[in-house]
Design an enzyme around this catalytic site. Structure first.
Site, short mmCIF file in Angstrom:
data_model
loop_
_atom_site.label_atom_id
_atom_site.label_comp_id
_atom_site.label_asym_id
_atom_site.label_seq_id
_atom_site.Cartn_x
_atom_site.Cartn_y
_atom_site.Cartn_z
N MET A 30 41.12 42.32 32.22
CA MET A 30 42.49 41.90 31.96
C MET A 30 42.74 41.91 30.44
O MET A 30 43.63 41.23 29.93
CB MET A 30 42.75 40.52 32.56
N HIS A 37 32.60 41.86 27.59
CA HIS A 37 33.17 43.07 28.21
C HIS A 37 32.42 44.32 27.75
O HIS A 37 32.22 45.27 28.52
CB HIS A 37 34.64 43.23 27.81
N GLN A 60 46.84 37.29 40.90
CA GLN A 60 45.71 36.35 40.92
C GLN A 60 45.99 35.07 40.13
O GLN A 60 45.10 34.23 40.00
CB GLN A 60 44.44 37.04 40.45
N ASP A 149 31.63 35.28 36.51
CA ASP A 149 32.55 34.96 37.62
C ASP A 149 31.78 35.19 38.92
O ASP A 149 31.99 36.18 39.62
CB ASP A 149 33.79 35.85 37.53
N SER A 185 37.74 35.41 27.38
CA SER A 185 39.00 35.57 26.63
C SER A 185 39.67 34.22 26.47
O SER A 185 40.42 33.99 25.52
CB SER A 185 39.94 36.50 27.37
O1 PAF Z 1 37.57 39.24 35.98
C1 PAF Z 1 38.69 39.70 35.66
O2 PAF Z 1 38.96 39.94 34.48
C2 PAF Z 1 39.71 39.97 36.74
O3 PAF Z 1 39.62 39.02 37.76
C3 PAF Z 1 39.61 41.40 37.32
C4 PAF Z 1 38.27 41.63 37.98
C5 PAF Z 1 39.80 42.40 36.20
C6 PAF Z 1 40.70 41.62 38.36
O4 PAF Z 1 41.97 41.50 37.83
#
Ligand code: PAF
Length: 288
Positions: A30, A37, A60, A149, A185
């Protein structure tokens, strides 16, 4: 680095690589990228080509205010990805991804009812739906997600298994700041006092891990870890959950299987999560 703004451009770019026999690794994000990342990008580089998606997925987010407050810095993200040698970025607008009359969503039914799924209604439905769309648009060979996550990774693995999606899911261990804080983030939104307090989460996980090795019940472990965190007055604890690491089922009595300790706490307005898998001594001894 190719910047893809539409589904059609993304499809054409992905198809061209496939026709040349090149494998594709996808890193869904995102945006507001950090070193965590970039570890995902490095893992995706096992494929011939890497595409990173930058899309703040409205489905989400529970509250519109959370979505509006989510940080964005596309120009900086592009620079980082270019420097890392990424082949393409897919950065569509919301209207490109969601039809105004969208009716179809994807849900992992059981996993959606526990832990973060119960706490943030609709969150994992949003994640599964957008990941399915990204898989359909780009048709990657593998997709890379952070283990931070934990439930999200389990949800995605379950969806891929249940729906026979031909994508390898790769989990990458959490990347941490030097004081233990898991990179996110969201950390950018912490004020100085909250930033100083936030490493209590990783310290609580260290503590929890030693207690599992000593031998403890799940209920006692949850209470002790909660107590550890609430001794930090800035932390507003939301949850401490100790669950079976493979199924997220509750664990009765003395911990005899690998468990995951999942934490969520607010620092000011910012909800932070962290997790660690802890293995009890009998299991470790069994593998010697
Ligand atoms: O973990 C994230 O940044 C988000 O949940 C994802 C996997 C990009 C889905 O929008």
């Amino acid at each position: 680095m190719k910047i893809l703004r539409t589904k059609q451009a993304a499809r054409d770019w992905a198809r061209a690589g496939r026709q040349q026999g090149k494998s594709l690794g996808l890193v869904p994000t995102m945006g507001v990228l950090h070193a965590g990342h970039m570890q995902l990008v490095a893992a995706a580089a096992a494929c011939d080509r890497v595409v990173v998606s930058l899309f703040v997925n409205p489905m989400q987010f529970g509250q519109a205010s959370d979505l509006a407050a989510y940080p964005r810095d596309e120009a900086r993200d592009f620079d980082l990805l270019r420097a890392a040698g990424v082949d393409a970025v897919f950065a569509p607008d919301i209207s490109e991804i969601y039809h105004a009359e969208t009716q179809t969503t994807v849900l992992t039914e059981q996993l959606d009812t526990v832990l973060m799924g119960a706490l943030r209604k609709g969150h994992f439905r949003g994640v599964c739906t957008v990941i399915t769309k990204l898989f359909n648009i780009l048709q990657p060979d593998s997709a890379v997600f952070g283990e931070k996550d934990y439930q999200q990774l389990l949800v995605i693995r379950t969806m891929v298994r249940d729906l026979d999606m031909p994508v390898d899911i790769i989990g990458v261990p959490t990347v941490r700041e030097s004081d233990g804080l898991a990179m996110s983030s969201r950390n950018l939104r912490l004020n100085a006092a909250d930033r100083a307090a936030a490493p209590v989460l990783s310290a609580a996980l260290d503590y929890g891990q030693t207690r599992v090795a000593d031998g403890i019940t799940a209920a006692a472990l949850e209470a002790e870890v909660a107590d550890f965190i609430t001794r930090e007055p800035t932390a507003m604890l939301e949850t401490v959950d100790v669950r079976d690491a493979e199924t997220l089922a509750e664990v009765d009595g003395l911990i005899m299987v690998p468990v995951v300790i999942l934490l969520a706490a607010r620092f000011g307005e910012v909800l932070l999560i962290d997790q660690r898998v802890a293995v009890p001594a009998p299991v470790l001894e069994g593998v010697k």
